[in-house]
Design a protein around this motif. Structure first.
Motif, PDB file in Angstrom:
ATOM      1  N   LYS A  34      74.267 129.705  52.301  1.00  0.00           N
ATOM      2  CA  LYS A  34      73.006 129.789  51.550  1.00  0.00           C
ATOM      3  C   LYS A  34      72.401 131.189  51.659  1.00  0.00           C
ATOM      4  CE  LYS A  34      69.071 126.926  50.476  1.00  0.00           C
ATOM      5  NZ  LYS A  34      68.416 125.652  50.727  1.00  0.00           N
ATOM      6  N   ARG A  35      72.409 131.774  52.853  1.00  0.00           N
ATOM      7  CA  ARG A  35      71.875 133.128  53.042  1.00  0.00           C
ATOM      8  C   ARG A  35      72.675 134.149  52.236  1.00  0.00           C
ATOM      9  NH1 ARG A  35      72.326 133.096  58.823  1.00  0.00           N
ATOM     10  NH2 ARG A  35      73.453 135.007  58.468  1.00  0.00           N
ATOM     11  N   ALA A  38      71.985 133.866  48.590  1.00  0.00           N
ATOM     12  CA  ALA A  38      70.633 134.367  48.305  1.00  0.00           C
ATOM     13  C   ALA A  38      70.611 135.873  48.088  1.00  0.00           C
ATOM     14  CB  ALA A  38      69.687 133.993  49.440  1.00  0.00           C
ATOM     15  N   ALA A  44      67.846 131.985  44.074  1.00  0.00           N
ATOM     16  CA  ALA A  44      67.346 132.148  45.435  1.00  0.00           C
ATOM     17  C   ALA A  44      65.931 132.691  45.476  1.00  0.00           C
ATOM     18  CB  ALA A  44      68.267 133.055  46.233  1.00  0.00           C
ATOM     19  N   GLU A  47      63.405 130.318  46.662  1.00  0.00           N
ATOM     20  CA  GLU A  47      63.513 129.837  48.034  1.00  0.00           C
ATOM     21  C   GLU A  47      62.943 130.881  48.983  1.00  0.00           C
ATOM     22  OE1 GLU A  47      64.811 126.852  48.983  1.00  0.00           O
ATOM     23  OE2 GLU A  47      65.118 126.341  46.890  1.00  0.00           O
ATOM     24  N   VAL A  50      64.902 131.982  52.831  1.00  0.00           N
ATOM     25  CA  VAL A  50      66.246 132.527  52.896  1.00  0.00           C
ATOM     26  C   VAL A  50      66.187 134.049  52.847  1.00  0.00           C
ATOM     27  CG1 VAL A  50      68.501 132.592  51.791  1.00  0.00           C
ATOM     28  CG2 VAL A  50      67.163 130.486  51.763  1.00  0.00           C
ATOM     29  N   PRO A  52      68.336 137.530  52.522  1.00  0.00           N
ATOM     30  CA  PRO A  52      69.650 137.932  52.011  1.00  0.00           C
ATOM     31  C   PRO A  52      70.455 138.767  52.998  1.00  0.00           C
ATOM     32  CG  PRO A  52      67.920 139.203  50.963  1.00  0.00           C
ATOM     33  CD  PRO A  52      67.242 138.166  51.811  1.00  0.00           C
TER      34      PRO A  52
END
Length: 191
Positions: A34-35, A38, A44, A47, A50, A52
């Motif tokens: 997920k990171r 992002a 992303a 969100e 998160v 990057p």
């Protein structure tokens, strides 16, 4: 204020989109993946939790009729075919296309698509990477010029990314590979 923005974006999605988010960015459970997603997906931005990571980007070649991408020994070829409505079950509501073959229509907003993503061939050196048919399911109106490969800093995770659609039906897709094997996909609206 952020909650209002998310609700407004959700309410503005094309017909049927609210029901089909099984591959959405928000449902990704693996925090590392997920990171990393992002750091390059538009979704992303919705969100806040998160942060990057930096990823490498592989060049796209031949974006007129398909995409041919390479990053180190990881090679990807993405193709498309003209959509033939006679080979599909199409559900309409108020004369707008709702589903094709029971799936949400990514890439069009109420109209029949012109093209669908028909092939994803991935090689790790000389070895072919097995890609399930579900990886290409319901992906329409590809934009090969947006295709890119991203890699985690340690090279364990690769992401093949595209922004597709006809404008109003725009979406992004990232096919996820872990240890050079297919892991899953992220498909979501975001731009």
């Amino acid at each position: 204020m952020k909650i209002k923005w998310i609700l407004l974006c959700f309410a503005a999605l094309p017909a049927g989109a609210q029901d089909d988010h099984r591959d959405s960015f928000s449902r990704i459970k693996d925090h590392t993946i997920k990171r990393e997603l992002a750091s390059f997906v538009a979704t992303a931005e919705l969100e806040g939790d998160v942060k990057p990571l930096k990823v490498r980007n592989g060049p796209s070649v031949n974006c007129k009729k398909g995409a041919l991408l390479q990053l180190d020994s990881f090679q990807v070829q993405i193709g498309h075919r003209k959509f033939d409505p006679t080979k599909h079950q199409i559900t309409r509501k108020d004369n707008l296309v709702q589903t094709i073959d029971g799936e949400h229509v990514w890439g069009r907003d109420g109209d029949l698509p012109m093209f669908h993503v028909s092939g994803l061939v991935v090689k790790n050196g000389d070895q072919a990477v097995r890609i399930p048919a579900s990886a290409l399911e319901a992906l329409y109106e590809p934009n090969f010029c947006s295709a890119a490969i991203y890699s985690s800093g340690d090279g364990k995770r690769m992401y093949v990314y595209m922004m597709n659609g006809d404008g109003a039906g725009g979406y992004e897709v990232a096919w996820i590979f872990v240890n050079r094997k297919y892991f899953g996909r992220m498909v979501d609206y975001g731009f």
